[in-house]
Enzyme design. Sequence first.
Site, mmCIF file in Angstrom:
data_model
loop_
_atom_site.group_PDB
_atom_site.id
_atom_site.type_symbol
_atom_site.label_atom_id
_atom_site.label_comp_id
_atom_site.label_asym_id
_atom_site.label_seq_id
_atom_site.Cartn_x
_atom_site.Cartn_y
_atom_site.Cartn_z
ATOM 1 C CD GLU B 94 -7.090 -30.939 3.121
ATOM 2 O OE1 GLU B 94 -6.872 -31.926 3.837
ATOM 3 O OE2 GLU B 94 -6.204 -30.425 2.410
ATOM 4 C CB CYS B 107 -6.307 -20.372 2.567
ATOM 5 S SG CYS B 107 -5.776 -20.993 0.974
ATOM 6 C CB CYS B 114 -6.758 -28.499 -9.253
ATOM 7 S SG CYS B 114 -6.356 -27.081 -10.279
ATOM 8 C CB CYS B 118 0.658 -26.577 -11.341
ATOM 9 S SG CYS B 118 -0.351 -25.300 -12.110
ATOM 10 C CB CYS B 121 0.002 -27.893 -7.305
ATOM 11 S SG CYS B 121 -1.473 -27.677 -6.323
ATOM 12 C CB CYS B 332 1.634 -22.221 -0.407
ATOM 13 S SG CYS B 332 1.284 -21.757 -2.087
#
Lengths: 219, 347
Positions: B94, B107, B114, B118, B121, B332
Amino acid sequence: MKRNLNLNKVKVSRQTEIAPGVFVLSFPRPWDFSAGQVLGIGTHATDEARLYSIASGELDDEVDVLYSINPGGKLTPWLSKIVTGDNIWVSEPFGSFTGTDDPAWWIASGTGIAPFSAMFRSGLTAGKKLIHGGRDLNSFYFNKDFSGFFKEKYVRCCSRDSAEGIYDGRITKYLSELPQLPANEKYYLCGSAEMVVEVRDILIEKGIPFDNIISEIYF
Amino acid sequence: MPEIKEYLFGKTLAELTEIAGTLDLPKYTGGQLAYWLYKTDIDSFDGMTNVSKKTRNILAEHYDVGVQAPVNVQESTDGTKKYLFRAGSGKFIEAAYIPDGKRHTLCVSSQVGCKMGCLFCMTGKQGFQGHLTTGEILNQLRSIPERKEMTNVVYMGMGEPFDNLDAVMKSLEILTAEYGFAISVRKVTVSTIGIVPAMRVFLEKSKCNLAVSLHTPFDEERRRLMPIQNVYPLKDVVETIREFDIGKYRRVSFEYIMFKEVNDTRRHVNELARVLNKVKSRINLIRFHPIPGTPLLGSDEAAIADFQQALNDKGIVTTLRASRGQDIDAACGLLSTKELVKAQTLE
């Protein structure tokens, strides 16, 4: 591009294939380290180092590195061809995913067992329980050492094969089925990102404060 | 099954020139290709009108252009758009387009999923499915209708850019080069959780801005939130930045998501001031957008305002990032294609 870890030459003393495509590579220990730390390995002094957890004990004469071949990778296909007397380039150890004497659950998948092997071989075993996940029965590296010592506190979770004394299913299924987990103990996780985030979610759902969950990831 | 050819989109000028040489084409063909790939909207060799028909045929024999349209777009009530792209078989990424007056920011993602895990996230929850190529990174800009309006590009989408350093560095070259998209280095920001060796390469080779995910100045807290702290602790990240002369054109910022009663106390303000002492930088506070199963809560508005004021009082320039695109999960930390990846796997 140079990733700027300082690498020094060491002579490999031994390399053993302990399971298909999985190796333990050893070289004389040139420094002190804390069990659970990683080191960088490269094919030459200015190579882009890849990070691996040390699998041997803090006082062992040799440093052991556990790795599996990544067929598309730059390092491991080369590393797997190394024989006694060949040189590799390694960084000094670093990292803070280190063991303590406190009670804890060690939870690993695949070669993520390496830092727990180092902690085990360094004597940090009091109050520990070890859960290891693997795809097949060959995936439980160092299992003879662990089962001899931990007995029923060593649980192997196998997702593809079945055998007596081995839990039939993934680590996540095993943990989900446990009725209760001690909330005041530490949980150390090491393995793929998928395993780490899934296990962490299960632990949090079962009431473990996230302060008690310490994770190490492969990257 | 049709033959899969290598893509030209995502090649640097040097690489395009080399390809031209390999195919016995005039050397200037490299420059012509760069123009058509990065400065126009063409998506096939036929549109390259100043390239001879013969040369176009030779190129088409060996290569594809490699520009891919998004497969879906969602639009937020605040004008933010979230674009979905295919990135290989069964994989999706995305990109978020965020208009704000004269400022238009894209962005972009650098990986499918990933590895960094974290705690806060959503992308981390889908695990890691692969690196994006340089072309796939730049295609997020090249293939959206707002391309020509774009003023800023931030590498803050899915993935850790410095875990895919080579592709990201090449994309930065093409993004900022005169032959490429010619976006000013001052308008491009790469965000990292602090993979120190790769960050050092970036600081040496690129003049783009750097953003570091900080989230707490205390080691023990940070390693609970971000496993990377075990390998590359914050002090090493800050020391590395200190080593470089951050000139007046490069901006270094520290991103700080505000978690209620976790990292929003006066103790954190004081420690941030100590840790960031004499680092030319600013702090960008971010409201937390809760994700399923998270044990974390977002700080309330009053706590955020107090925290911002306290940092500013300490002489640390501190801003609060506006939350955009929350209703379409484009804000975010919310980007994820986990369900799509799962669905493709099951098909």
